[in-house]
Design an enzyme around this catalytic site. Structure first.
Site, PDB file in Angstrom:
ATOM      1  N   CYS A  10      -4.082  -0.974  -1.998  1.00 41.78           N
ATOM      2  CA  CYS A  10      -4.321   0.477  -2.082  1.00 41.78           C
ATOM      3  C   CYS A  10      -5.361   0.797  -3.159  1.00 41.78           C
ATOM      4  O   CYS A  10      -5.209   0.367  -4.314  1.00 41.78           O
ATOM      5  CB  CYS A  10      -2.989   1.126  -2.431  1.00 41.78           C
ATOM      6  SG  CYS A  10      -3.045   2.893  -2.665  1.00 41.78           S
ATOM      7  N   CYS A  66     -11.126   3.428  -0.450  1.00 44.26           N
ATOM      8  CA  CYS A  66      -9.792   3.837   0.013  1.00 44.26           C
ATOM      9  C   CYS A  66      -9.491   3.053   1.282  1.00 44.26           C
ATOM     10  O   CYS A  66     -10.391   2.838   2.113  1.00 44.26           O
ATOM     11  CB  CYS A  66      -9.808   5.341   0.295  1.00 44.26           C
ATOM     12  SG  CYS A  66      -8.349   5.927   1.169  1.00 44.26           S
ATOM     13  N   GLU A 111      -5.525   9.003   9.996  1.00 44.42           N
ATOM     14  CA  GLU A 111      -4.113   8.959  10.388  1.00 44.42           C
ATOM     15  C   GLU A 111      -3.844   9.752  11.662  1.00 44.42           C
ATOM     16  O   GLU A 111      -2.956   9.406  12.426  1.00 44.42           O
ATOM     17  CB  GLU A 111      -3.231   9.451   9.244  1.00 44.42           C
ATOM     18  CG  GLU A 111      -3.251   8.404   8.150  1.00 44.42           C
ATOM     19  CD  GLU A 111      -2.284   8.638   7.034  1.00 44.42           C
ATOM     20  OE1 GLU A 111      -1.694   9.729   6.946  1.00 44.42           O
ATOM     21  OE2 GLU A 111      -2.136   7.703   6.227  1.00 44.42           O
ATOM     22  N   ASP A 132       0.872  -1.181   0.000  1.00 46.02           N
ATOM     23  CA  ASP A 132       0.000   0.000   0.000  1.00 46.02           C
ATOM     24  C   ASP A 132       0.907   1.229   0.000  1.00 46.02           C
ATOM     25  O   ASP A 132       2.098   1.134   0.300  1.00 46.02           O
ATOM     26  CB  ASP A 132      -0.887  -0.015   1.258  1.00 46.02           C
ATOM     27  CG  ASP A 132      -1.763   1.225   1.368  1.00 46.02           C
ATOM     28  OD1 ASP A 132      -2.272   1.681   0.333  1.00 46.02           O
ATOM     29  OD2 ASP A 132      -1.913   1.758   2.491  1.00 46.02           O
ATOM     30  N   SER A 133       0.312   2.379  -0.291  1.00 44.18           N
ATOM     31  CA  SER A 133       1.075   3.621  -0.217  1.00 44.18           C
ATOM     32  C   SER A 133       1.550   3.894   1.208  1.00 44.18           C
ATOM     33  O   SER A 133       2.510   4.623   1.413  1.00 44.18           O
ATOM     34  CB  SER A 133       0.186   4.777  -0.679  1.00 44.18           C
ATOM     35  OG  SER A 133      -1.010   4.801   0.076  1.00 44.18           O
ATOM     36  N   HIS A 177      -8.319   3.663   4.065  1.00 42.81           N
ATOM     37  CA  HIS A 177      -8.574   4.230   5.390  1.00 42.81           C
ATOM     38  C   HIS A 177     -10.059   4.299   5.768  1.00 42.81           C
ATOM     39  O   HIS A 177     -10.399   4.407   6.943  1.00 42.81           O
ATOM     40  CB  HIS A 177      -8.031   5.657   5.447  1.00 42.81           C
ATOM     41  CG  HIS A 177      -6.537   5.744   5.413  1.00 42.81           C
ATOM     42  ND1 HIS A 177      -5.775   5.101   4.485  1.00 42.81           N
ATOM     43  CD2 HIS A 177      -5.674   6.427   6.217  1.00 42.81           C
ATOM     44  CE1 HIS A 177      -4.487   5.379   4.707  1.00 42.81           C
ATOM     45  NE2 HIS A 177      -4.407   6.183   5.747  1.00 42.81           N
TER      46      HIS A 177
HETATM   47  N1  DGL Z   1      -3.848   3.988   0.355  1.00 39.94           N
HETATM   48  C1  DGL Z   1      -4.502   5.069  -0.327  1.00 39.94           C
HETATM   49  C2  DGL Z   1      -5.762   4.517  -1.020  1.00 39.94           C
HETATM   50  O1  DGL Z   1      -6.317   3.504  -0.639  1.00 39.94           O
HETATM   51  C3  DGL Z   1      -4.852   6.204   0.609  1.00 39.94           C
HETATM   52  C4  DGL Z   1      -3.670   7.036   1.043  1.00 39.94           C
HETATM   53  C5  DGL Z   1      -2.954   7.706  -0.123  1.00 39.94           C
HETATM   54  O2  DGL Z   1      -3.468   8.688  -0.686  1.00 39.94           O
HETATM   55  O3  DGL Z   1      -1.886   7.227  -0.473  1.00 39.94           O
HETATM   56  O4  DGL Z   1      -6.209   5.089  -1.987  1.00 39.94           O
END
Ligand code: DGL
Length: 270
Positions: free
Chosen positions: A74, A186, A153, A11-12, A188
């Protein structure tokens, strides 16, 4: 690579740990290697070109560990760059879009479906295309909710949190009465699902990490990819920024994180 090689998940940042949690529940004997690109997060505000470049680097890191499958946990990567991974490997590659789109379509009675995600996910229009490919008459409404990422976060996640309540009301008001199903597109967003549910009462919420883990479990069963080990699988965590404090941040997404630690990777030097 063998059946007992690990599954690679990336993931990012750390939001993809929600998918690790689901995978560990459904496939408890699998080893998992997780990479969180904490040094370059967020991806959701970046250009498609940059997202694709980072994705290839992240996938190459996992492939260097001989993983037998990759999950791009992600939403932003799955929406913009999944085929970049398929270009560099033959191992099965999973994302968090396809199965969530199907699940949302099946769950919806009115075939009016909402999608929330990062700006890059919404710009890609991929959920809309996937759902319209199933049913061209389905109506898909999209909305970028970038503030939700920061709220999670920074820990504004408690059920009674007023800031998150107001943010959900503000972002989601336009969906009221318009949809009966919402994809939380997303990593989160499922963390604040109670708030989202309160802002949109009666709307069915789809968690893409859950749908992806279910699809992976089904495919591993069907294709004989399951680990033959009877031991509980191990998870190794890697991040691209300082791993200090990893456990505390990871606990937001894993639910608990006692005794876990992450190793640092210089992702752009690989
Ligand atoms: N992991 C990213 C997503 O699911 C969210 C955080 C980011 O913008 O990198 O899109």
């Amino acid at each position: 690579m063998s059946q007992n090689s690990a599954i690679g998940v990336f993931d990012s940042g750390l939001g993809g740990l929600c998918a690790v949690r689901e995978l560990s529940r459904l496939l408890p004997n699998e080893n998992i290697i997780y990479f969180g690109d904490t040094g370059r997060v967020p991806y959701g505000t970046k250009s498609r070109e940059t997202i694709r470049k980072y994705t290839k680097e992240d996938a190459r890191f996992l492939l260097s560990h001989g993983v037998k499958a990759i999950l791009a946990a992600c939403g932003t990567v799955s929406s913009n760059a999944l085929e970049c991974i398929r270009d560099i490997t033959d191992v099965p590659v999973f994302g968090v879009v396809e199965d969530a789109a199907k699940a949302a379509y099946n769950a919806s009675r009115t075939k009016r479906i909402g999608v929330i995600g990062t700006q890059a996910t919404v710009n890609s229009g991929i959920f809309k295309r996937k759902i319209e490919a199933i049913d061209p008459n389905a109506v898909v409404l999209q909305k970028a909710c970038p503030l939700f990422v920061s709220l999670v976060e920074y820990g504004f996640t408690a059920d009674g949190d007023e800031v998150t309540r107001l943010a959900c009301e503000r972002y989601l008001a336009e969906f009221e009465g318009e949809i009966d199903t919402l994809i939380m597109g997303c990593t989160h967003f499922p963390i604040i699902k109670e708030h989202i549910a309160k802002a949109l009462p009666g709307v069915t919420l789809i968690n893409p990490a859950k749908e992806a883990a279910k699809a992976m479990a089904a495919e591993f069963n069907a294709k004989g990819l399951l680990s033959s080990s009877r031991e509980k699988g191990e998870v190794r965590y890697f991040v691209s920024d300082d791993p200090t404090g990893f456990a505390a941040s990871a606990s937001i997404f894993l639910g608990e994180s006692e005794g876990i630690f992450a190793e640092k990777v210089d992702i752009d030097k690989l």
